[in-house]
Design an enzyme around this catalytic site. Structure first.
Site, PDB file in Angstrom:
ATOM      1  N   HIS A 172      -4.419   1.315   1.608  1.00 45.11           N
ATOM      2  CA  HIS A 172      -3.351   1.132   2.603  1.00 45.11           C
ATOM      3  C   HIS A 172      -3.607  -0.088   3.490  1.00 45.11           C
ATOM      4  CE1 HIS A 172      -5.051   3.697   6.237  1.00 45.11           C
ATOM      5  NE2 HIS A 172      -5.945   2.860   5.758  1.00 45.11           N
ATOM      6  N   ASP A 203       5.280   0.509  10.283  1.00 45.55           N
ATOM      7  CA  ASP A 203       4.163   1.448  10.408  1.00 45.55           C
ATOM      8  C   ASP A 203       4.226   2.011  11.817  1.00 45.55           C
ATOM      9  OD1 ASP A 203       1.583   2.594  10.870  1.00 45.55           O
ATOM     10  OD2 ASP A 203       0.726   1.338   9.300  1.00 45.55           O
ATOM     11  N   GLU A 228       3.051   6.144   7.566  1.00 46.83           N
ATOM     12  CA  GLU A 228       1.808   6.509   8.267  1.00 46.83           C
ATOM     13  C   GLU A 228       1.988   7.562   9.361  1.00 46.83           C
ATOM     14  OE1 GLU A 228      -1.194   5.795   7.358  1.00 46.83           O
ATOM     15  OE2 GLU A 228      -1.028   4.022   6.072  1.00 46.83           O
ATOM     16  N   ASP A 260       2.127   3.145  13.680  1.00 50.10           N
ATOM     17  CA  ASP A 260       1.052   2.779  14.609  1.00 50.10           C
ATOM     18  C   ASP A 260       1.362   1.495  15.368  1.00 50.10           C
ATOM     19  OD1 ASP A 260       0.274   0.568  12.995  1.00 50.10           O
ATOM     20  OD2 ASP A 260      -1.319   1.698  12.004  1.00 50.10           O
ATOM     21  N   ASP A 273       3.572  -3.628  12.600  1.00 54.32           N
ATOM     22  CA  ASP A 273       2.344  -2.880  12.321  1.00 54.32           C
ATOM     23  C   ASP A 273       1.237  -3.332  13.271  1.00 54.32           C
ATOM     24  OD1 ASP A 273       0.139  -1.610  11.057  1.00 54.32           O
ATOM     25  OD2 ASP A 273       0.897  -2.056   9.053  1.00 54.32           O
ATOM     26  N   HIS A 310      -1.730  -3.418  12.238  1.00 57.87           N
ATOM     27  CA  HIS A 310      -2.702  -4.001  11.321  1.00 57.87           C
ATOM     28  C   HIS A 310      -2.052  -5.078  10.457  1.00 57.87           C
ATOM     29  CE1 HIS A 310      -3.862   0.215  12.205  1.00 57.87           C
ATOM     30  NE2 HIS A 310      -5.057  -0.319  12.349  1.00 57.87           N
ATOM     31  N   ASP A 354      -2.934  -5.515   7.132  1.00 58.76           N
ATOM     32  CA  ASP A 354      -2.837  -4.986   5.766  1.00 58.76           C
ATOM     33  C   ASP A 354      -2.939  -6.091   4.718  1.00 58.76           C
ATOM     34  OD1 ASP A 354      -2.582  -2.513   6.896  1.00 58.76           O
ATOM     35  OD2 ASP A 354      -0.426  -2.354   6.604  1.00 58.76           O
ATOM     36  N   HIS A 390       0.764   3.285   3.843  1.00 60.19           N
ATOM     37  CA  HIS A 390       1.425   1.988   3.746  1.00 60.19           C
ATOM     38  C   HIS A 390       1.226   1.309   2.403  1.00 60.19           C
ATOM     39  CE1 HIS A 390       3.038  -1.198   6.809  1.00 60.19           C
ATOM     40  NE2 HIS A 390       3.823  -1.053   5.764  1.00 60.19           N
TER      41      HIS A 390
END
Length: 304
Positions: free
Chosen positions: A144, A231, A276, A233, A127, A129, A131, A99
């Site tokens: 990332h 992303d 990712e 995830d 996402d 996360h 980030d 990312h």
């Protein structure tokens, strides 16, 4: 008339702590991305892959922002390529890679918006996360986990200053959707930043439709359009096992599709990246196949 789609592969895995996401662009292509987009009526130009170094041939130099110089060089190339595609009237579709590449792709979209629309860009950060770490707050030094902070104008100057301007997007037009794994220091940054955050609890309580309606409203408010940073995830590992940093409790298969379908409905997306995917951790390319499906939904594929 549908804009052409320029596919740009970025086999970058210097930003994470686990190898394998450099094979993501190939996994997407093997999953039939180009042909399936062409079947939707898009003109596809595959620009190939940017050259990205591997950790074995590089030196970290700074443990607080590992491989930052090499990552910044790749992001600079991506900034130029994304901007060129937008200037040609195409939509850049960036295939990651980790990312950290978003610092380059979003910079390209922001520069295009500034030049041609005299408006800021909206950003949907989909996402698990945030980030939004910086070299000062990151526990790992993995870049990332830092690109959104750089896009907002703080953190690693090598990424912050891409394109010669900062910030790339204003906090009020940045929306994180699907967050469920934030570091303690990162939580403080997110709360102070002014970005809009919809966690998985928000999605649980309100449903994806309400969350995406509000998220899109913020991202589209007086902007030139929306850059979408997905992303994989974001999706629960039961449906997307092959990702760089899996986190339980993510979006379901249908929730993820609905989010992308609602983006398509607005006709506001100016660029997209999907990042990712880690084929080493995947099962028969399931995550890349799902990634292709989500791209198709974001670009207009409908059930009826």
């Amino acid at each position: 008339m549908k804009r052409p789609v320029h596919i740009i592969g970025v086999p970058l895995d210097l930003g994470g702590g686990r190898r394998g996401v450099d094979m993501g662009p190939s996994a997407f292509r093997i999953a039939g991305l180009g042909d399936r987009l062409a079947a939707l009526g898009y003109t596809i130009v595959d620009k190939g892959d940017l050259v990205a170094p591997i950790p074995e041939t590089q030196r970290q130099r700074d443990e607080r922002k590992k491989y930052i110089g090499d990552i910044a060089k790749v992001c600079q190339k991506l900034y130029q390529m994304s901007l060129a595609s937008l200037e040609e009237g195409a939509m850049p579709l960036v295939l990651g890679g980790d990312h950290s590449l978003a610092a380059g792709s979003v910079a390209g979209s922001a520069e295009w918006a500034k030049r041609n629309q005299t408006l800021p860009i909206g950003l949907l950060w989909v996402d698990a996360h945030g980030d939004m770490n910086t070299p000062a707050t990151s526990l790992s030094g993995n870049v990332h986990g830092m690109p959104l902070a750089a896009i907002m104008g703080y953190g690693a100057t090598e990424l912050v200053d891409l394109g010669g301007f900062r910030p790339k997007a204003e906090p009020g037009n940045i929306v994180i959707v699907g967050a469920r794994d934030l570091d303690a220091q990162e939580r403080k940054i997110v709360k102070k930043s002014g970005v809009h955050v919809f966690t998985m609890r928000d999605i649980d309580e309100r449903g994806m439709r309400d969350v995406m309606s509000e998220a899109l409203k913020y991202a589209m408010d007086d902007t030139a359009g929306v850059a979408v940073s997905l992303d994989m995830d974001f999706v629960d590992p039961t449906d997307a096992p092959g990702v760089g940093t899996p986190v339980r409790g993510g979006a379901t298969y249908r929730e993820a599709h609905l989010a992308m379908e609602m983006i398509s409905d607005t006709e506001s997306m100016v660029s997209m990246e999907v990042v990712e995917i880690n084929p080493i951790l995947d099962e028969h390319n399931r995550t890349a196949l799902l990634g292709v499906e989500l791209v198709l939904s974001a670009l207009g594929q409908k059930i009826l």
